[in-house]
Design a protein around this motif. Structure first.
Motif, PDB file in Angstrom:
ATOM      1  N   SER A  95       0.817  -1.213   0.000  1.00 49.38           N
ATOM      2  CA  SER A  95       0.000   0.000   0.000  1.00 49.38           C
ATOM      3  C   SER A  95       0.855   1.270   0.000  1.00 49.38           C
ATOM      4  O   SER A  95       2.043   1.253   0.337  1.00 49.38           O
ATOM      5  N   SER A  96       0.233   2.396  -0.354  1.00 50.96           N
ATOM      6  CA  SER A  96       0.933   3.686  -0.346  1.00 50.96           C
ATOM      7  C   SER A  96       1.405   4.051   1.061  1.00 50.96           C
ATOM      8  O   SER A  96       2.452   4.666   1.225  1.00 50.96           O
ATOM      9  N   LEU A  99       4.583   2.032   1.488  1.00 49.62           N
ATOM     10  CA  LEU A  99       5.615   2.518   0.576  1.00 49.62           C
ATOM     11  C   LEU A  99       6.250   3.808   1.104  1.00 49.62           C
ATOM     12  O   LEU A  99       7.465   3.993   1.013  1.00 49.62           O
ATOM     13  N   LYS A 100       5.433   4.685   1.664  1.00 49.16           N
ATOM     14  CA  LYS A 100       5.959   5.925   2.224  1.00 49.16           C
ATOM     15  C   LYS A 100       6.918   5.632   3.372  1.00 49.16           C
ATOM     16  O   LYS A 100       7.979   6.248   3.491  1.00 49.16           O
ATOM     17  N   ASN A 110      10.198   7.187  -4.601  1.00 44.80           N
ATOM     18  CA  ASN A 110       9.303   6.718  -5.676  1.00 44.80           C
ATOM     19  C   ASN A 110       9.278   5.204  -5.821  1.00 44.80           C
ATOM     20  O   ASN A 110       9.341   4.661  -6.929  1.00 44.80           O
ATOM     21  N   SER A 113       5.329  -0.880  -5.717  1.00 44.30           N
ATOM     22  CA  SER A 113       5.085  -2.248  -5.270  1.00 44.30           C
ATOM     23  C   SER A 113       4.706  -3.131  -6.455  1.00 44.30           C
ATOM     24  O   SER A 113       4.395  -2.652  -7.542  1.00 44.30           O
TER      25      SER A 113
END
Length: 267
Positions: A95-96, A99-100, A110, A113
């Motif tokens: 998920s974002s 990822l963050k 940047n 996934s």
């Protein structure tokens, strides 16, 4: 069952992720032989317990079988072969939100996934199995993206040192193992991948016959990579340790037939 909007919050340890970042970023950057970090009890134990309960046995699904001189393991990247809870943990780790966290932890911007879990998903290795020291494939074969990061979640309860299966991190000259980590329950290992991030668990497992080394693996990508890391497109590159030799195809075939005979007719 939680509402769909609750899954990331219920599965990801969001508060813990915020708290550990300042120190974890420094640890990751300064780690040797290449940037990496491990976290014990990263998730709530109940989360990992549910994944373990769903983990398929040796004959319950059509595992991808890797068997050669460098490796002896089972793998599954197909969602239809995974349990409901396992799939949603994988989705949360893609998920974002997560990822963050990974971008801040590793300094790699940047990140992307992989919804196909190419080469990842579930890994399962039984007594005598191994994964030789290697550098990972560096391009996603479908998307053409550059592989930059690995995350491994271990699912092994009551896993003792004498069972082996430690993930080993080797120096770029393949002279020595610099760090190793036991694959114990709810331990997460995250590390940067490039053409010299050599890792594996090359010693055959010594766990009891009724146990296996279980893990969940996710890989993360970017569209391009730093110029100093750009090299030729390659699949997995296995490396031999000092004094290590690869078993011949005949030896492997004999061992495989003997193992099958023992399973069918007993010792």
């Amino acid at each position: 069952m939680p509402a769909a909007t609750d899954f990331n919050e219920s599965l990801l340890p969001l508060e813990k992720m915020k708290e550990i970042l300042p120190d974890a970023k420094k640890t990751y950057e300064q780690a040797k032989p290449f940037p990496h970090i491990y976290f014990d009890d990263f998730f709530e134990n109940s989360v990992v317990e549910k994944v373990l309960q769903e983990f398929p046995g040796e004959y319950e699904i059509d595992w991808i079988k890797y068997y050669d001189g460098h490796q002896k393991k089972l793998a599954n990247e197909k969602e239809q072969n995974m349990g409901f809870f396992s799939r949603y943990l994988l989705y949360s780790l893609n998920s974002s939100l997560f990822l963050k966290f990974l971008e801040e932890l590793t300094g790699i911007p940047n990140l992307i996934s992989d919804p196909s879990f190419r080469g990842g998903g579930l890994h399962n290795i039984y007594r005598g199995g191994k994964l030789g020291v290697h550098a990972d494939f560096n391009k996603h074969e479908r998307y053409g993206l550059d592989r930059r990061l690995n995350l491994l979640l271990y699912l092994n309860k009551n896993w003792h040192e004498e069972y082996g299966g430690h993930i080993e991190l080797w120096d770029r000259e393949m002279k020595q193992c610099v760090r190793s980590y036991l694959p114990k329950f709810n331990r997460v290992v995250i590390f940067t991948t490039n053409d010299t991030s050599y890792h594996g668990h090359p010693e055959p497992l010594r766990c009891p016959e009724n146990m296996s080394r279980k893990s969940m693996a996710l890989y993360y990508y970017t569209n391009g990579r730093p110029e100093k890391e750009v090299g030729n497109h390659h699949s997995t590159i296995f490396k031999l340790r000092p004094e290590e030799k690869v078993e011949s195809k005949l030896t492997l075939k004999t061992k495989k037939l003997l193992s099958l005979w023992l399973k069918l007719f007993g010792k």
